[in-house]
Write an enzyme that holds these catalytic residues in place. Structure first.
Site, PDB file in Angstrom:
ATOM      1  CD  GLU A  85      -2.999  -1.084   2.238  1.00  0.00           C
ATOM      2  OE1 GLU A  85      -2.948  -0.201   3.109  1.00  0.00           O
ATOM      3  OE2 GLU A  85      -3.930  -1.906   2.155  1.00  0.00           O
ATOM      4  CD  GLU A  97      -3.069  -5.883   4.219  1.00  0.00           C
ATOM      5  OE1 GLU A  97      -1.902  -5.680   3.823  1.00  0.00           O
ATOM      6  OE2 GLU A  97      -3.721  -5.061   4.873  1.00  0.00           O
TER       7      GLU A  97
HETATM    8  C1  GAL Z   1      -4.019  -2.470   5.556  1.00  0.00           C
HETATM    9  C2  GAL Z   1      -2.521  -2.384   5.785  1.00  0.00           C
HETATM   10  C3  GAL Z   1      -2.080  -3.274   6.920  1.00  0.00           C
HETATM   11  C4  GAL Z   1      -2.980  -3.082   8.088  1.00  0.00           C
HETATM   12  C5  GAL Z   1      -4.386  -3.387   7.671  1.00  0.00           C
HETATM   13  C6  GAL Z   1      -5.407  -3.356   8.782  1.00  0.00           C
HETATM   14  O1  GAL Z   1      -4.503  -1.442   4.797  1.00  0.00           O
HETATM   15  O2  GAL Z   1      -1.834  -2.782   4.640  1.00  0.00           O
HETATM   16  O3  GAL Z   1      -0.750  -2.991   7.262  1.00  0.00           O
HETATM   17  O4  GAL Z   1      -2.864  -1.779   8.512  1.00  0.00           O
HETATM   18  O5  GAL Z   1      -4.760  -2.440   6.711  1.00  0.00           O
HETATM   19  O6  GAL Z   1      -6.683  -3.611   8.284  1.00  0.00           O
END
Ligand code: GAL
Length: 893
Positions: A487, A562
């Site tokens: 991100e 993710e």
């Molecule tokens: C994402 C990020 C992660 C963590 C996650 C929590 O956007 O890449 O590091 O912060 O959110 O939901």
């Protein structure tokens, strides 16, 4: 603050540089070392340097993120990593004359009296020692991990080492490390997740005391999660002959793999750091590698490849070998091999270098996901941060192995090392246990997310840091993806495309065999051209957009880099069970109905639907496998923040609730995202993943628990996760109906169950046959403690661990769901309690204390065996009003 307090006179050792050679070397080369006959030993030694360091944490004022001291040492530190830099960058890596600060640095001088400093062994994380403080940021765990500190170690180097090259290899130090040897600044490395090497040779004193001094300067506001502070990974002393295989200097690939044979290409770089041109001979041999790391049978060899290497030059030695009927590395059967490169000069062994590797093929496809050895393997992965819960970030191999075992039992087959290079041991474990890895470099590039994060280092260091990652890790069969970032804010800027291309080219120049990816969160970046800089596209939290992605990017492989970010506290249930996005309330816990997630995120079910509707998606990496220190969303700051996590439809109601609470600061210190809590206890969510990821494993799991004296007569919904396709629920023997999973349904729900104490039982079916059952009983009051060790036998090496689960149980031995009893622990015999925990994200109890409250019926004690003291360790748990228990753990050599 001046980091260089005035001290003793400068040590006279001049900087000799990489090209200069101590006089004694010539003699050594001509005569040869006594031990190195034709069948002699390799000159290479790799010695653990973890024991007996002196540690001093500099008094630090408020965490203001002062990096002044780095500016002073930067020219010396920048000269490190010559073996990684290319062309002009390498030429620019020249150590300045003299020392930073202009004069002697007291704490780095040999004569400095460090006897008052604390004696400890590495790996060490000063942050985990606490104390937790409410005023510290929750995002980084409410622990004091920032600041500067010194580590010093005395080293004896015998005369017989004269002429050898002697390196310090640091697997990771958090952060901005600078190394001095005998008062001379040797180099260092700023990125806390990098592994790196400095050459100690020019500054060594033989047959005399040497003092290594390492200063760390860990800036506050440099992380979005708990980074830890200290030399938190292993440290090694590496000794080689001047003629040796370079640092991370061997690269094994398998360009052709069939059932019948595999071509194994070994490319080794041999450095000749001597004054004389050398006519060398290189032998390569491949052995099967046993699980315990020993060589098995020899399967291929190649002898007598001539390799001339001029003085102070390097040369590549390349050989192709054929392994007949190769045993492939696969997630179910992770067979490994080891390539042994032997470098000889005039029949004397100069070096012998082992490279473990695996023979397997990988491919990411746009239509059929990820193929391992030609067969589709759905990526059933998790993202994890590096901390080990109560042990903090201090690396412990058994702690890592336990994590991987718990994940594997769930059916997890992949780990994303979010958002940084992992400790090398994690990759060894994944190689051995058969998990694939997305190996990630950074959380940001040019544009940062925090005042002092990697964006400050990006310009000077990203090249070396990327090369380090690839060179260090490219022989691991488990690594299937290089990720250049998570991100990164640059994803949405025009420069992002340029940077992403540059990273991909650099990574491919070091390893063309694996796809380059990144974890992209920006919707538009999937269509802006940014996506085309990657070989496979990782998208965060976009299960609803997979079809659209495919339509507009027909040829680009896609996976969920993710996913989910569902939040829950183990054993906590809120009523009524709503469908609001996050929930949340004033006790700072989260409901475990697994329906709640922040605005950008989803319950697991939504992601499963996205994948099942779009089977071309290669799979997912769930955020996260384990809870981690820091980022306690939705309780990051104060409860007013919670509003952002509610469904718009629920906002008005939520606002009222929050107004009633007032602006309470949140005490939470660890995340709620984990499928498994910080102590390693599975939450309910574990079983929704197990149901999907291990469809052939008969299992059923009921939630919630069934001890609700306060809910008699009230609707208490029951959810069941099962690898079956239907199930019947019974309360006190009476059927509450049989339910079948519909298309895109991943849980069975009985939403109208009226609570009565007793026994809740589920019988699950698969293809019409009874498949699995689960029972949840109303318990009696807490009556006793029970203890269960994950390993009853451990090794007496000062590192091995036994994780003991402590349960608050009723008379029948059933876990009493909401018990929070205070428990005291004591140990006798050759073991010690290194940490205790309970998985409660709001607990400020010190992890090091030999006592802990239970959290919803469970607590954890981590017991470590003492070095070289085999025997019987006894751990006793006691709590007022409960019958105590003792457990025995055997420790042997
Ligand atoms: C994402 C990020 C992660 C963590 C996650 C929590 O956007 O890449 O590091 O912060 O959110 O939901």
């Amino acid at each position: 603050m001046n980091i260089f307090p005035a001290g003793l006179p400068l040590s006279p050792s001049p900087w000799l540089g990489r090209l200069a050679v101590p006089l004694a070397l010539t003699t050594w080369l001509l005569a040869g070392p006594a031990a190195a006959g034709a069948e002699g030993l390799s000159a290479r030694e790799r010695i653990s340097l973890d024991a007996d360091w002196r540690f001093f944490k500099e008094p630090s004022p408020a965490p203001d993120g002062d990096l002044l001291s780095y500016a002073q040492v930067k020219p010396w530190v920048l000269a490190t990593g010559m073996e990684l830099a290319q062309g002009a960058a390498a030429a620019a890596k020249v150590r300045p004359a003299g020392n930073p600060g202009g004069g002697p640095v007291a704490y780095a001088e040999n004569g400095f009296d460090d006897s008052q400093w604390r004696l400890l062994n590495l790996p060490h994380d000063w942050g985990i020692e606490g104390p937790f403080k409410q005023e510290y940021p929750g995002d980084t765990g409410k622990l004091p991990w920032w600041g500067s500190a010194w580590y010093r170690k005395h080293l004896a180097v015998p005369n017989t080492d004269q002429g050898k090259k002697i390196y310090l290899d640091v697997d990771g130090a958090m952060s901005y490390a600078t190394v001095w040897l005998n008062g001379q600044c040797v180099g260092g490395w700023p990125y806390g997740y990098a592994s790196w090497r400095v050459d100690l040779t020019p500054f060594l004193h033989y047959n005399a005391d040497n003092v290594l001094a390492i200063r760390l300067d860990n800036p506050a506001r440099s992380s979005r999660w708990y980074p830890g502070g200290g030399i938190y990974r292993n440290v090694w002393l590496v000794k080689t002959a001047p003629i040796h295989v370079a640092h991370w200097g061997s690269y094994v690939t398998t360009p052709v793999v069939t059932d019948q044979s595999a071509t194994v290409k070994i490319q080794a770089q041999v450095d000749n750091d001597s004054d004389l041109d050398a006519k060398l001979v290189v032998n390569e041999e491949i052995f099967e590698l046993k699980d315990n790391g020993d060589r098995g049978k020899s399967v291929a060899s190649l002898a007598n490849v001539a390799l001339p290497v001029a003085a102070h030059q390097s040369a590549p030695a390349s050989g192709e070998l054929t392994v007949k009927r190769p045993k492939l590395w696969d997630i179910n059967k992770p067979q490994r091999y080891v390539a042994v490169t032997t470098v000889l000069q005039a029949a004397q062994m100069m070096d012998q270098y082992e490279t473990p590797f695996g023979i397997r093929t990988i491919e990411f496809t746009a239509t059929n996901g990820f193929l391992l050895n030609g067969k589709r393997v759905p990526i059933q992965g998790v993202c994890d941060h590096h901390d080990l819960g109560a042990l903090g970030s201090a690396v412990n191999t058994r702690a890592l192995e336990r994590q991987v075992e718990i994940l594997k039992e769930m059916g997890c087959n992949a780990i994303r090392t979010s958002h940084n290079p992992p400790t090398p041991e994690l990759l060894d474990i994944c190689d051995r246990l058969g998990l694939v890895v997305m190996d990630e470099a950074f959380d940001c590039w040019q544009a940062g997310k925090n005042q002092n994060d990697y964006h400050l280092l990006y310009a000077d260091w990203h090249d070396d840091d990327l090369r380090m990652l690839v060179r260090r890790d490219r022989n691991h069969p488990c690594v299937i993806l290089w990720s250049s970032g998570n991100e990164v804010p640059d994803q949405g800027r025009p420069i992002g495309i340029t940077l992403a291309k540059e990273h991909a080219a650099l990574i491919h120049s070091e390893d063309p065999t694996r796809p380059v990816t990144a974890a992209v969160s920006d919707y538009n970046a999937a269509f802006s051209g940014f996506q085309n800089t990657f070989d496979a596209f990782g998208w965060n939290y976009k299960p609803g957009n997979y079809a659209q992605f495919r339509e507009r990017n027909p040829a680009l492989p896609l996976f969920g880099s993710e996913t989910a970010s569902c939040i829950s506290s183990r054993g906590v249930y809120f009523f009524p069970v709503g469908n609001n996005k996050a929930g949340g309330r004033g006790d700072f816990q989260m409901s475990s109905y697994d329906l709640y997630a922040p605005g950008w995120a989803t319950p697991p079910d939504t992601e499963f639907t996205g994948q099942d509707k779009n089977p071309f998606v290669a799979g997912e990496f769930v955020w996260t496998g384990f809870d981690y220190l820091g980022e306690p969303t939705p309780y990051n700051a104060d409860v007013s923040n919670l509003l952002n996590f509610f469904d718009p439809a629920e906002k008005a109601k939520a606002q009222q609730e929050l107004d009633a609470l007032g602006k309470i600061p949140c005490p939470s210190r660890s995340s709620y995202f984990g499928i498994i809590d910080l102590a390693g206890f599975p939450k309910d969510r574990y079983y929704i993943y197990q149901a999907r990821w291990r469809p052939d494993f008969p299992m059923a799991h009921i939630l919630p628990h069934w001890t609700w004296p306060d809910r008699v007569g009230q609707v208490t919904p029951v959810h069941v996760y099962t690898s079956g396709d239907s199930a019947e629920l019974f309360l006190n023997g009476k059927s509450l109906g049989r339910k079948t999973k519909g298309q895109f349904e991943y849980r069975l729900r009985w939403d109208d169950v009226v609570y009565q104490p007793g026994t809740l039982k589920v019988v699950a079916y698969k293809n019409g046959r009874q498949w699995a059952t689960d029972v949840m009983k109303t318990t009696g009051p807490a009556a006793k403690l029970t203890l269960a060790a994950d390993r009853a036998k451990i090794t007496a090496d000062g590192r091995d661990l036994s994780y003991v689960t402590v349960t608050v149980a009723d008379h029948d031995g059933l876990l009493v769901p909401r018990s929070m009893n205070h428990i005291k622990f004591s140990v006798s015999g050759p073991g010690e309690i290194v940490a205790t925990d309970n998985g409660d994200a709001t607990s400020f109890e010190p992890f090091q204390a030999p006592e802990h409250n239970a959290f919803n019926g469970l607590a954890l004690v981590i017991v470590r065996a003492k070095t070289d003291q085999p025997g019987t360790i006894k751990l006793t748990a006691e709590s007022d009003g409960l019958a105590p228990e003792t457990i025995t753990i055997k420790s042997s050599r």
